[in-house]
Design an enzyme around this catalytic site. Structure first.
Site, PDB file in Angstrom:
ATOM      1  N   TYR A  90      72.850 -75.953  62.992  1.00 29.13           N
ATOM      2  CA  TYR A  90      72.482 -74.916  64.050  1.00 29.13           C
ATOM      3  C   TYR A  90      71.005 -74.214  63.988  1.00 29.13           C
ATOM      4  CZ  TYR A  90      77.285 -75.110  65.859  1.00 29.13           C
ATOM      5  OH  TYR A  90      78.449 -75.377  66.417  1.00 29.13           O
ATOM      6  N   LYS A 113      80.996 -81.028  52.561  1.00 31.92           N
ATOM      7  CA  LYS A 113      81.059 -82.329  52.673  1.00 31.92           C
ATOM      8  C   LYS A 113      80.197 -82.941  51.740  1.00 31.92           C
ATOM      9  CE  LYS A 113      82.917 -86.114  54.655  1.00 31.92           C
ATOM     10  NZ  LYS A 113      84.153 -86.453  54.181  1.00 31.92           N
ATOM     11  N   ASP A 143      86.728 -82.326  56.148  1.00 38.54           N
ATOM     12  CA  ASP A 143      87.663 -83.085  56.889  1.00 38.54           C
ATOM     13  C   ASP A 143      89.013 -83.056  56.381  1.00 38.54           C
ATOM     14  OD1 ASP A 143      86.770 -84.415  54.593  1.00 38.54           O
ATOM     15  OD2 ASP A 143      86.645 -86.424  55.613  1.00 38.54           O
ATOM     16  N   ASP A 169      87.932 -72.926  65.560  1.00 36.79           N
ATOM     17  CA  ASP A 169      88.666 -73.379  66.953  1.00 36.79           C
ATOM     18  C   ASP A 169      89.883 -74.057  66.549  1.00 36.79           C
ATOM     19  OD1 ASP A 169      86.362 -72.253  68.084  1.00 36.79           O
ATOM     20  OD2 ASP A 169      86.344 -73.750  69.705  1.00 36.79           O
ATOM     21  N   ASP A 197      82.330 -73.126  62.613  1.00 41.84           N
ATOM     22  CA  ASP A 197      82.484 -73.111  64.019  1.00 41.84           C
ATOM     23  C   ASP A 197      83.906 -74.071  64.666  1.00 41.84           C
ATOM     24  OD1 ASP A 197      81.907 -72.353  66.801  1.00 41.84           O
ATOM     25  OD2 ASP A 197      80.288 -73.740  67.117  1.00 41.84           O
TER      26      ASP A 197
END
Ligand code: GGG
Length: 326
Positions: free
Chosen positions: A120, A167, A199, A227, A223
């Site tokens: 970002y 990751k 993941d 969610d 982010d």
């Protein structure tokens, strides 16, 4: 001392849920003065600038900002606002509440998301026709800061499990640094922790959310994973957040503008009211923040409920019920 709160509803349902949360803040005994500012797609459409300079300055000067949501202009509104208030940690609690039909009622975890860098950072370009690039920035300084914040948040709030999401098996240099730095912070504190590939973590959080307390994440992972966790507890209408820095902070629901229901008066205001509770606590109004949270929990348990939670109530009905309980 009066605290000045900059209120920015933004786009879509932000125009409905932020005024609802302000009504709740006005109903508690806290010395707050509200200043309204506008930003988002609708401001860009009128002026060409989604986040006017005047609003940036006000956010920097205010004691705290309460923000709703931004649509297509999110990168030009939410990210700079988080920056001007000097925030580096996006704290996103995902809790299941009694009375709400949650996929996993045992969920009680907090994503501590690094919110200044990662993918970002805004360093994107089209280097040739049909070829685009994005630079992922991870620094030791920001990784250390978020890890220290995450471990401290766990200790202060009684969370036993701390997980560092990464990751690093693929993004060896960037997430390698993120992971290595977080592990050094844990070692220095003598803190217990786990690490998890993000993941695999997504799958495991769905199956066993009870295994997690505080999850420290790079920006995009936080982010997305928050969610995902919203889906475990009844939806995005329930997740508040705080963007916290050393001197200032901004509070916002995790959800976006929800264009499918915007303007109908049926948006769930709980996420924004719970964000307002976090704002109160941040300013030192601990009792008031607790009272607001308890009032929201009471309404979630007994109703009225908005359609996202299976009810027929309006945003106003839920807000009135929260204020009645206060
Ligand atoms: N209130 C949250 C909001 O405006 N969401 C829109 C969005 O895309 N946010 C990106 C982010 O949270 O980093």
């Amino acid at each position: 001392m009066t605290h000045e709160i900059l209120v920015i509803p933004g786009d879509g349902i932000g125009q409905e849920v932020v005024p609802a949360a302000v009504r709740v803040l006005q109903a508690v005994e806290a010395d707050l003065a509200f200043v309204e500012g506008e930003a988002g797609d609708h401001v860009a459409a009128e002026t060409g600038e989604p986040l006017p300079q005047e609003i940036r300055e006000r956010a920097a000067e205010a004691d705290a900002t309460l923000f709703g949501a931004a649509g297509d202009s999110a990168a030009d509104v939410v990210l700079p606002l988080r920056e001007v208030v000097g925030s580096f940690a996006n704290v996103r609690p995902a809790r299941a509440y009694p009375g709400v039909d949650a996929l996993k009622p045992e969920t009680d975890l907090v994503f501590v998301r690094e919110n200044t860098e990662g993918v970002y950072s805004g360093i994107e370009s089209e280097i040739a026709e049909g070829v685009t690039t994005l630079t992922r920035v991870i620094t030791e300084r920001a990784s250390r800061r978020i890890a220290e914040f995450g471990f401290e948040h766990a200790a202060e709030n009684g969370y036993e499990n701390v997980t560092v999401a990464h990751k690093a098996n693929v993004m060896r240099v960037t997430d390698g640094l993120f992971l290595e730095t977080a592990e050094a912070v844990a070692a220095k504190r003598g803190a217990d922790y786990d690490t998890a590939l993000m993941d695999a973590l997504a799958m495991h959080v769905i199956m066993h959310p009870e295994d997690y307390g505080v999850v420290i994440c790079p920006n995009l992972a936080g982010d997305v994973l928050s969610d995902l966790a919203a889906g475990l507890v009844g939806g995005l209408g329930l997740l508040p957040s705080a963007n916290v820095g050393p001197d200032n902070a901004m509070f916002e629901p995790v959800h976006g503008t929800a264009p499918d229901i915007a303007g109908q008066g049926i948006a769930n205001p709980s996420a924004t009211i719970l964000s307002a509770a976090m704002l109160l606590e941040h300013l030192g109004y601990d009792d008031e923040g607790q009272r607001v949270r308890a009032a929201v929990e009471g309404v979630l348990a007994d109703g009225p409920r908005t359609p996202d939670l299976g009810g027929e109530a309006t945003t106003g009905d839920v807000t009135d019920a929260v204020i009645d309980r206060l």
